[in-house]
Write a protein that holds these residues in place. Structure first.
Motif, PDB file in Angstrom:
ATOM      1  N   HIS A 138       4.394   1.631   2.099  1.00 35.01           N
ATOM      2  CA  HIS A 138       5.492   2.458   1.323  1.00 35.01           C
ATOM      3  C   HIS A 138       4.907   3.975   1.858  1.00 35.01           C
ATOM      4  CE1 HIS A 138       7.942   0.372  -1.371  1.00 35.01           C
ATOM      5  NE2 HIS A 138       6.904  -0.345  -1.578  1.00 35.01           N
ATOM      6  N   LEU A 139       5.553   4.363   2.977  1.00 34.32           N
ATOM      7  CA  LEU A 139       5.226   5.483   3.800  1.00 34.32           C
ATOM      8  C   LEU A 139       5.969   6.768   3.661  1.00 34.32           C
ATOM      9  CD1 LEU A 139       3.510   6.613   6.046  1.00 34.32           C
ATOM     10  CD2 LEU A 139       5.349   6.065   7.539  1.00 34.32           C
TER      11      LEU A 139
ATOM     12  N   LEU B 137       0.880  -1.064   0.091  1.00 37.55           N
ATOM     13  CA  LEU B 137       0.152  -0.097   0.012  1.00 37.55           C
ATOM     14  C   LEU B 137       0.970   1.211   0.128  1.00 37.55           C
ATOM     15  CD1 LEU B 137      -2.702  -1.023   2.676  1.00 37.55           C
ATOM     16  CD2 LEU B 137      -2.746  -1.286   0.124  1.00 37.55           C
ATOM     17  N   ASP B 138       0.662   2.165  -0.644  1.00 37.39           N
ATOM     18  CA  ASP B 138       1.359   3.293  -1.103  1.00 37.39           C
ATOM     19  C   ASP B 138       0.739   4.551  -0.034  1.00 37.39           C
ATOM     20  OD1 ASP B 138       3.560   4.821  -2.420  1.00 37.39           O
ATOM     21  OD2 ASP B 138       1.833   6.262  -2.655  1.00 37.39           O
ATOM     22  N   LEU B 139       1.289   4.635   1.058  1.00 34.95           N
ATOM     23  CA  LEU B 139       0.890   5.932   1.826  1.00 34.95           C
ATOM     24  C   LEU B 139       1.650   7.172   1.883  1.00 34.95           C
ATOM     25  CD1 LEU B 139      -0.423   3.831   5.167  1.00 34.95           C
ATOM     26  CD2 LEU B 139      -1.724   4.458   2.745  1.00 34.95           C
ATOM     27  N   SER B 140       1.651   7.726   0.501  1.00 38.32           N
ATOM     28  CA  SER B 140       2.151   9.107   0.450  1.00 38.32           C
ATOM     29  C   SER B 140       1.226  10.139   0.662  1.00 38.32           C
ATOM     30  CB  SER B 140       3.085   9.025  -1.011  1.00 38.32           C
ATOM     31  OG  SER B 140       3.828   8.010  -1.128  1.00 38.32           O
TER      32      SER B 140
ATOM     33  N   CYS C 227       2.713  -1.849  14.849  1.00 39.09           N
ATOM     34  CA  CYS C 227       2.097  -2.667  15.596  1.00 39.09           C
ATOM     35  C   CYS C 227       0.951  -3.605  15.052  1.00 39.09           C
ATOM     36  CB  CYS C 227       1.650  -1.743  16.734  1.00 39.09           C
ATOM     37  SG  CYS C 227      -0.055  -0.834  16.175  1.00 39.09           S
ATOM     38  N   LYS C 228       0.660  -3.354  13.769  1.00 37.22           N
ATOM     39  CA  LYS C 228      -0.387  -4.122  13.126  1.00 37.22           C
ATOM     40  C   LYS C 228       0.066  -5.504  12.686  1.00 37.22           C
ATOM     41  CE  LYS C 228      -3.209  -0.825  13.152  1.00 37.22           C
ATOM     42  NZ  LYS C 228      -4.572  -1.012  13.573  1.00 37.22           N
ATOM     43  N   PRO C 229      -0.564  -6.596  13.273  1.00 38.08           N
ATOM     44  CA  PRO C 229       0.133  -7.830  12.919  1.00 38.08           C
ATOM     45  C   PRO C 229       0.177  -8.007  11.167  1.00 38.08           C
ATOM     46  CG  PRO C 229      -1.365  -8.079  14.737  1.00 38.08           C
ATOM     47  CD  PRO C 229      -1.276  -6.782  14.237  1.00 38.08           C
ATOM     48  N   ALA C 230      -0.847  -7.603  10.624  1.00 34.73           N
ATOM     49  CA  ALA C 230      -0.931  -7.884   9.006  1.00 34.73           C
ATOM     50  C   ALA C 230       0.135  -7.155   8.529  1.00 34.73           C
ATOM     51  CB  ALA C 230      -2.319  -7.324   8.646  1.00 34.73           C
ATOM     52  N   VAL C 231       0.734  -5.943   8.765  1.00 31.36           N
ATOM     53  CA  VAL C 231       1.706  -5.455   8.430  1.00 31.36           C
ATOM     54  C   VAL C 231       3.199  -6.013   8.599  1.00 31.36           C
ATOM     55  CG1 VAL C 231       3.108  -3.280   8.278  1.00 31.36           C
ATOM     56  CG2 VAL C 231       0.528  -3.177   8.518  1.00 31.36           C
ATOM     57  N   HIS C 232       3.561  -6.489   7.358  1.00 34.15           N
ATOM     58  CA  HIS C 232       5.083  -7.366   7.702  1.00 34.15           C
ATOM     59  C   HIS C 232       6.248  -6.443   7.107  1.00 34.15           C
ATOM     60  CE1 HIS C 232       3.576 -11.835   7.332  1.00 34.15           C
ATOM     61  NE2 HIS C 232       2.431 -10.874   8.123  1.00 34.15           N
ATOM     62  N   ALA C 233       5.890  -5.262   6.645  1.00 33.08           N
ATOM     63  CA  ALA C 233       7.010  -4.385   6.182  1.00 33.08           C
ATOM     64  C   ALA C 233       6.606  -2.779   6.168  1.00 33.08           C
ATOM     65  CB  ALA C 233       7.729  -4.876   4.807  1.00 33.08           C
ATOM     66  N   VAL C 234       7.437  -2.108   6.767  1.00 34.49           N
ATOM     67  CA  VAL C 234       7.143  -0.592   6.473  1.00 34.49           C
ATOM     68  C   VAL C 234       8.436  -0.077   5.527  1.00 34.49           C
ATOM     69  CG1 VAL C 234       6.749   1.842   7.447  1.00 34.49           C
ATOM     70  CG2 VAL C 234       5.881  -0.614   8.438  1.00 34.49           C
ATOM     71  N   ILE C 235       8.169   0.665   4.794  1.00 33.46           N
ATOM     72  CA  ILE C 235       9.581   1.335   4.076  1.00 33.46           C
ATOM     73  C   ILE C 235       9.284   2.818   3.961  1.00 33.46           C
ATOM     74  CG2 ILE C 235      10.465   1.204   1.719  1.00 33.46           C
ATOM     75  CD1 ILE C 235       9.596  -1.640   1.195  1.00 33.46           C
ATOM     76  N   TRP C 236      10.227   3.502   4.388  1.00 32.32           N
ATOM     77  CA  TRP C 236      10.126   4.816   4.200  1.00 32.32           C
ATOM     78  C   TRP C 236      10.731   5.171   2.833  1.00 32.32           C
ATOM     79  CZ3 TRP C 236       7.808   8.407   7.084  1.00 32.32           C
ATOM     80  CH2 TRP C 236       7.963   9.718   6.825  1.00 32.32           C
ATOM     81  N   ASP C 237       9.698   6.252   2.248  1.00 31.03           N
ATOM     82  CA  ASP C 237       9.718   6.117   0.829  1.00 31.03           C
ATOM     83  C   ASP C 237      10.924   7.192   0.288  1.00 31.03           C
ATOM     84  OD1 ASP C 237       8.740   4.191  -1.025  1.00 31.03           O
ATOM     85  OD2 ASP C 237       7.395   5.584  -1.891  1.00 31.03           O
TER      86      ASP C 237
END
Length: 495
Positions: free
Chosen positions: A401-402, A365-368, A447-457
């Protein structure tokens, strides 16, 4: 037509672009194609069907700057709703509901939360009972919004910390990946050690538009160096998106020559196969594509968009049967649909790919965040949390993608996510206005179990990016506080 009519005495105080952000959603949260008009102090918005709906609009606040808020569901009525009061009602309602849901699963409210939440409700009640269309009614409604957003930040801050601590107590250090997206324009020579310490994943965007600088001529040298560096320091690697279909990101010859769909399909799949062959064994995750579900340069039909997605997933899966294969979903709140009557919604697009059983391993998911075209409107943290929970219901792991504005080490923050817009005055505490803290957002996502990766974009502000200065390093080359926050998060919770 199903029109809703609002009175707004503060119309002249708002940036005029605010009204173009407004749209209506139904029970699924998917925007309708809307028409709207502002005449004096009356704002009207509607669509072709006669159903109740929620108004969503970017609203100026002293708590978070310009942020997209929503009313509760409103029935069609010839009477005028008060716009400020209805936005306040929706904001308070969301806060109260989320607080109750999290309290039921054991959340301990932070000190000061209940007084903030109660004061927000009191302001809303004063707004509802004040003389209609009066200055007092507007003031009370705005105070209710600001108090609710401050309470939302406090609530999500506490929830994310308690959830992470709880998961660490039962699971030990989390296997969740925290990463940064590398950029060919930024050398790893001076920042490599800091990246190595703060992150356990790097994203290498080997996009067709970056590799194929002219028709038939390719240059992988920058990406080869990045993948080699990651292998040498033991980082997990996500390669992709292999093809970026967002506006301005495809090779110029495709757009200038208005290449036929079949030609673009052929070239895209060839590039994907070439990338997998080149980096197989060095890559842990493949990201096939980005920008397919949003309007792009090629004006394809929904059927062609789905064909492209299927072809790319199958191409990567055939070339590498073991590594996970993802695909990026842009603007997951679907804001673009307010201007696209025949567009495909993100959830329906993702659901169609999952049902096709192509071997898709997860979704990115792209969260820009920002108000520029192609970005998601800034949201309050509860809205972001609920979005992730909604996408988790599809049953696939999520990679986020944050990107949002970040602070500079000198103290004043960089331009806000609504750069160039009129913004409200600084809060009464004297704190400068900004979007939600990027450290809080990162923690909330981790903290969300469904989120396996967070990438600073975005690595550096030296590389311009829509949405404001969102780099981990400023234009002066100095690291921002967010980098230290990322390092602390990794050391505390992750491998």
């Amino acid at each position: 037509m199903g029109d809703l009519h609002f009175h707004t005495s503060q119309a002249e105080e708002f940036d005029p672009r605010v009204w173009n952000t407004a749209y209506l959603t139904g029970i699924e949260g998917i925007p309708w194609h809307c028409h709207h008009r502002l005449q004096g102090e009356q704002f009207s918005i509607g669509r072709e069907i006669d159903e109740s709906g929620k108004l969503n609009i970017v609203w100026p606040t002293t708590a978070l700057g310009n942020v997209c808020l929503a009313t509760t569901s409103l029935r069609l009525s010839p009477k005028l709703y008060n716009l400020g009061v209805e936005v306040a009602r929706g904001t308070v309602h969301q806060l109260k509901n989320q607080a109750y849901e999290w309290q039921r699963i054991g959340l301990k409210f932070p000190d000061g939360f209940l007084p903030l939440a109660d004061q927000a409700l009191d302001y809303l009640l004063q707004g509802l009972t004040a003389p209609a269309q009066s200055k007092q009614q507007h003031t009370h409604a705005q105070n209710a919004i600001d108090q609710s957003l401050q309470a939302s930040v406090a609530l999500c801050d506490t929830f994310s910390t308690q959830a992470l601590d709880s998961r660490r107590a039962t699971e030990g250090r989390l296997a969740t990946l925290l990463g940064a997206r590398l950029q060919p324009e930024v050398s790893l020579t001076s920042i490599g050690d800091a990246l190595n310490s703060a992150f356990n994943l790097v994203s290498v965007p080997v996009e067709l538009g970056r590799v194929e600088l002219s028709s038939g001529k390719t240059d992988f040298s920058h990406f080869d160096q990045q993948v080699e560096w990651a292998a040498n320091v033991g980082k997990r690697v996500c390669v992709g998106p292999l093809v970026n279909f967002r506006k301005g990101q495809l090779p110029q010859w495709m757009v200038l020559l208005d290449a036929e769909f079949e030609k673009v399909l052929e070239v895209s799949c060839e590039h994907a196969a070439r990338c997998v062959e080149r980096y197989r064994g060095k890559t842990h995750v493949w990201n096939c594509a980005a920008g397919l579900n949003v309007p792009g340069d090629m004006n394809w039909s929904d059927e062609e968009v789905l064909r492209m997605a299927v072809a790319l997933i199958e191409t990567v899966r055939r070339a590498d049967e073991r590594s996970p294969v993802l695909l990026t979903i842009d603007q997951p709140w679907s804001e673009y649909l307010r201007d696209e009557p025949n567009g495909i919604s993100p959830l329906h697009f993702a659901d169609a790919l999952i049902r096709a059983d192509l071997g898709l391993s997860g979704l990115a998911l792209d969260l820009s965040f920002g108000t520029e075209p192609g970005l998601s409107f800034p949201r309050d943290p509860i809205d972001i949390s609920r979005l992730v929970d909604r996408w988790a219901m599809l049953g696939l792991p999520l990679m986020i993608h944050l990107s949002c504005p970040t602070h500079t080490p000198q103290g004043p923050q960089s331009s806000s996510s609504t750069a160039g817009w009129k913004t409200p005055a600084a809060s009464s505490t004297g704190a400068p206005i900004n979007f939600v803290s990027p450290e809080l957002l990162t923690r909330l996502l981790l903290c969300k179990p469904a989120v396996h990766a967070v990438i600073w974009d975005n690595l550096s502000d030296r590389v311009p990016k829509a949405g404001g200065a969102s780099g981990l390093w400023g234009v002066d080359g100095k690291a921002k506080p967010l980098l230290r926050n990322m390092l602390d998060l990794r050391r505390t919770y992750l491998h």
